[in-house]
Design a protein around this motif. Structure first.
Motif, PDB file in Angstrom:
ATOM      1  N   TYR A  81     -72.668  99.129   5.111  1.00 44.70           N
ATOM      2  CA  TYR A  81     -71.792  99.255   6.270  1.00 44.70           C
ATOM      3  C   TYR A  81     -71.702  97.970   7.073  1.00 44.70           C
ATOM      4  O   TYR A  81     -70.647  97.645   7.605  1.00 44.70           O
ATOM      5  N   TYR A  82     -72.794  97.205   7.174  1.00 49.62           N
ATOM      6  CA  TYR A  82     -72.688  96.004   8.016  1.00 49.62           C
ATOM      7  C   TYR A  82     -72.084  94.823   7.265  1.00 49.62           C
ATOM      8  O   TYR A  82     -71.583  93.894   7.897  1.00 49.62           O
ATOM      9  N   ARG A  83     -72.071  94.865   5.948  1.00 48.36           N
ATOM     10  CA  ARG A  83     -71.557  93.715   5.190  1.00 48.36           C
ATOM     11  C   ARG A  83     -70.105  93.389   5.492  1.00 48.36           C
ATOM     12  O   ARG A  83     -69.763  92.240   5.649  1.00 48.36           O
ATOM     13  N   GLY A  84     -69.263  94.410   5.559  1.00 50.08           N
ATOM     14  CA  GLY A  84     -67.841  94.133   5.782  1.00 50.08           C
ATOM     15  C   GLY A  84     -67.450  94.074   7.244  1.00 50.08           C
ATOM     16  O   GLY A  84     -66.275  93.942   7.573  1.00 50.08           O
ATOM     17  N   ALA A  85     -68.445  94.177   8.146  1.00 51.45           N
ATOM     18  CA  ALA A  85     -68.115  94.342   9.566  1.00 51.45           C
ATOM     19  C   ALA A  85     -67.938  93.003  10.279  1.00 51.45           C
ATOM     20  O   ALA A  85     -68.653  92.044  10.013  1.00 51.45           O
ATOM     21  N   ALA A  86     -66.976  92.951  11.195  1.00 47.85           N
ATOM     22  CA  ALA A  86     -66.795  91.778  12.042  1.00 47.85           C
ATOM     23  C   ALA A  86     -67.747  91.838  13.238  1.00 47.85           C
ATOM     24  O   ALA A  86     -68.171  90.815  13.761  1.00 47.85           O
ATOM     25  N   VAL A  87     -68.061  93.068  13.645  1.00 47.91           N
ATOM     26  CA  VAL A  87     -68.883  93.290  14.838  1.00 47.91           C
ATOM     27  C   VAL A  87     -69.996  94.292  14.527  1.00 47.91           C
ATOM     28  O   VAL A  87     -69.738  95.327  13.909  1.00 47.91           O
ATOM     29  N   ALA A  88     -71.219  93.979  14.941  1.00 48.76           N
ATOM     30  CA  ALA A  88     -72.336  94.925  14.833  1.00 48.76           C
ATOM     31  C   ALA A  88     -72.810  95.284  16.238  1.00 48.76           C
ATOM     32  O   ALA A  88     -73.140  94.399  17.033  1.00 48.76           O
ATOM     33  N   VAL A  89     -72.827  96.578  16.529  1.00 45.88           N
ATOM     34  CA  VAL A  89     -73.294  97.072  17.821  1.00 45.88           C
ATOM     35  C   VAL A  89     -74.666  97.701  17.601  1.00 45.88           C
ATOM     36  O   VAL A  89     -74.784  98.701  16.890  1.00 45.88           O
ATOM     37  N   ILE A  90     -75.686  97.086  18.173  1.00 44.92           N
ATOM     38  CA  ILE A  90     -77.063  97.525  17.951  1.00 44.92           C
ATOM     39  C   ILE A  90     -77.541  98.229  19.215  1.00 44.92           C
ATOM     40  O   ILE A  90     -77.572  97.642  20.299  1.00 44.92           O
ATOM     41  N   SER A  99     -87.419 102.350  20.467  1.00 37.67           N
ATOM     42  CA  SER A  99     -86.034 102.120  20.020  1.00 37.67           C
ATOM     43  C   SER A  99     -85.592 100.686  20.316  1.00 37.67           C
ATOM     44  O   SER A  99     -84.756 100.127  19.597  1.00 37.67           O
ATOM     45  N   PHE A 100     -86.174 100.077  21.354  1.00 40.92           N
ATOM     46  CA  PHE A 100     -85.878  98.668  21.658  1.00 40.92           C
ATOM     47  C   PHE A 100     -86.476  97.774  20.566  1.00 40.92           C
ATOM     48  O   PHE A 100     -85.837  96.812  20.117  1.00 40.92           O
ATOM     49  N   SER A 101     -87.691  98.106  20.095  1.00 40.28           N
ATOM     50  CA  SER A 101     -88.289  97.364  18.968  1.00 40.28           C
ATOM     51  C   SER A 101     -87.440  97.503  17.718  1.00 40.28           C
ATOM     52  O   SER A 101     -87.227  96.541  16.980  1.00 40.28           O
ATOM     53  N   LYS A 102     -86.952  98.725  17.488  1.00 43.03           N
ATOM     54  CA  LYS A 102     -86.123  98.959  16.305  1.00 43.03           C
ATOM     55  C   LYS A 102     -84.833  98.142  16.385  1.00 43.03           C
ATOM     56  O   LYS A 102     -84.357  97.607  15.375  1.00 43.03           O
ATOM     57  N   ALA A 103     -84.286  98.025  17.587  1.00 40.41           N
ATOM     58  CA  ALA A 103     -83.060  97.217  17.773  1.00 40.41           C
ATOM     59  C   ALA A 103     -83.336  95.766  17.382  1.00 40.41           C
ATOM     60  O   ALA A 103     -82.518  95.114  16.723  1.00 40.41           O
ATOM     61  N   GLN A 104     -84.520  95.271  17.750  1.00 36.73           N
ATOM     62  CA  GLN A 104     -84.869  93.885  17.407  1.00 36.73           C
ATOM     63  C   GLN A 104     -85.011  93.719  15.899  1.00 36.73           C
ATOM     64  O   GLN A 104     -84.649  92.685  15.335  1.00 36.73           O
ATOM     65  N   TYR A 105     -85.519  94.772  15.254  1.00 34.09           N
ATOM     66  CA  TYR A 105     -85.594  94.758  13.787  1.00 34.09           C
ATOM     67  C   TYR A 105     -84.196  94.602  13.186  1.00 34.09           C
ATOM     68  O   TYR A 105     -83.978  93.798  12.264  1.00 34.09           O
ATOM     69  N   TRP A 106     -83.215  95.338  13.721  1.00 32.20           N
ATOM     70  CA  TRP A 106     -81.848  95.251  13.189  1.00 32.20           C
ATOM     71  C   TRP A 106     -81.232  93.876  13.444  1.00 32.20           C
ATOM     72  O   TRP A 106     -80.509  93.346  12.598  1.00 32.20           O
ATOM     73  N   VAL A 107     -81.516  93.306  14.597  1.00 35.50           N
ATOM     74  CA  VAL A 107     -80.987  91.964  14.887  1.00 35.50           C
ATOM     75  C   VAL A 107     -81.501  90.979  13.838  1.00 35.50           C
ATOM     76  O   VAL A 107     -80.734  90.199  13.264  1.00 35.50           O
ATOM     77  N   LYS A 108     -82.818  91.061  13.556  1.00 32.52           N
ATOM     78  CA  LYS A 108     -83.400  90.143  12.570  1.00 32.52           C
ATOM     79  C   LYS A 108     -82.829  90.378  11.177  1.00 32.52           C
ATOM     80  O   LYS A 108     -82.540  89.437  10.443  1.00 32.52           O
ATOM     81  N   GLU A 109     -82.671  91.651  10.829  1.00 30.49           N
ATOM     82  CA  GLU A 109     -82.104  91.979   9.516  1.00 30.49           C
ATOM     83  C   GLU A 109     -80.694  91.389   9.373  1.00 30.49           C
ATOM     84  O   GLU A 109     -80.347  90.811   8.337  1.00 30.49           O
ATOM     85  N   LEU A 110     -79.894  91.500  10.423  1.00 23.42           N
ATOM     86  CA  LEU A 110     -78.529  90.960  10.361  1.00 23.42           C
ATOM     87  C   LEU A 110     -78.529  89.439  10.360  1.00 23.42           C
ATOM     88  O   LEU A 110     -77.691  88.821   9.707  1.00 23.42           O
ATOM     89  N   GLN A 111     -79.461  88.849  11.069  1.00 26.86           N
ATOM     90  CA  GLN A 111     -79.553  87.376  11.052  1.00 26.86           C
ATOM     91  C   GLN A 111     -79.891  86.887   9.651  1.00 26.86           C
ATOM     92  O   GLN A 111     -79.414  85.848   9.221  1.00 26.86           O
ATOM     93  N   LYS A 112     -80.716  87.672   8.931  1.00 27.72           N
ATOM     94  CA  LYS A 112     -81.110  87.285   7.578  1.00 27.72           C
ATOM     95  C   LYS A 112     -80.049  87.622   6.541  1.00 27.72           C
ATOM     96  O   LYS A 112     -79.757  86.836   5.654  1.00 27.72           O
ATOM     97  N   HIS A 113     -79.492  88.833   6.625  1.00 23.78           N
ATOM     98  CA  HIS A 113     -78.672  89.348   5.528  1.00 23.78           C
ATOM     99  C   HIS A 113     -77.220  89.629   5.890  1.00 23.78           C
ATOM    100  O   HIS A 113     -76.436  89.988   5.018  1.00 23.78           O
ATOM    101  N   GLY A 114     -76.868  89.528   7.166  1.00 25.14           N
ATOM    102  CA  GLY A 114     -75.486  89.813   7.567  1.00 25.14           C
ATOM    103  C   GLY A 114     -74.598  88.593   7.359  1.00 25.14           C
ATOM    104  O   GLY A 114     -75.079  87.504   7.069  1.00 25.14           O
TER     105      GLY A 114
END
Ligand code: GTP
Ligand code: MG
Length: 174
Positions: A81-90, A99-114
């Motif tokens: 789902y995030y691969r084709g996205a122009a915008v990611a809302v975390i 849930s704030f820690s989990k949000a940081q996990y998603w930010v890092k994941e997108l920085q690496k793989h988005g």
């Protein structure tokens, strides 16, 4: 442009990510239908919704929204789902530090793989529960600033800042 000859139909592909229960589906439901569901069910896999808004000059912006499932068992699906996205809302819940820690996990994941040009926004939802707040506004602001993200606190329940959240992304329409 008084003649309106530049009217366009634009679109923004957007994905929502974040822990289960933070209110992703409620944010989308509020934006798309103007409703709030206090008995919202957990999302299975992901769901797709779209909403078109009109700007000046008859230009329209269609938001194509992938609302992902936050439960851990669906985490491996997120790249679809995030691969084709122009915008990611975390999204996180201001009453939940986990849930704030989990949000940081998603930010890092997108920085690496988005995609390197993906636009990211950090959203502290359930702002109506201020008396139960456990994540300071400043913590969200500082983290977002450090990572070059938008930051906004919202409430899907009261509708506070929901339209404003999506309007931030009009500039990224194509
Ligand atoms: P998953 O689909 O499992 O990833 O969860 P989700 O992030 O989509 O959560 P959902 O939108 O289903 O909301 C979870 C619960 O939080 C529901 O009981 C909602 O009613 C409640 N909720 C969502 N947004 C808000 C809000 O802004 N304020 C308050 N007070 N409750 C909210
Ligand atoms: Mg959901």
């Amino acid at each position: 442009n008084a003649g309106g000859q530049d009217a366009k139909n634009l679109r923004v592909k957007l994905v929502l990510l974040g822990d289960s229960g933070v209110g992703k589906s409620c944010i989308v439901l509020r934006f798309v239908r103007g409703q709030f569901d206090p008995t919202s069910k957990v999302t299975v896999g992901a769901s797709f919704l779209s909403q078109t808004i009109a700007l000046q000059d008859s230009t329209t912006v269609k938001f194509e929204i992938w609302d992902t499932a936050g439960q851990e068992r669906y985490a491996a699906l997120a790249p679809l789902y995030y691969r084709g996205a122009a915008v990611a809302v975390i999204v996180y819940d201001i009453t939940s530090p986990e849930s704030f820690s989990k949000a940081q996990y998603w930010v890092k994941e997108l920085q690496k793989h988005g995609s390197p040009d993906i636009v990211m926004a950090l959203v502290g939802n359930k702002a109506d529960l201020n008396e139960k707040r456990e994540v300071a506004v400043q913590d969200g602001t500082e983290y977002a600033e450090k990572n070059g993200m938008f930051f906004i606190e919202t409430s899907a329940k009261t509708a506070d800042n929901i339209n404003e959240l999506f309007e931030d992304f009009v500039d990224y329409a194509t």
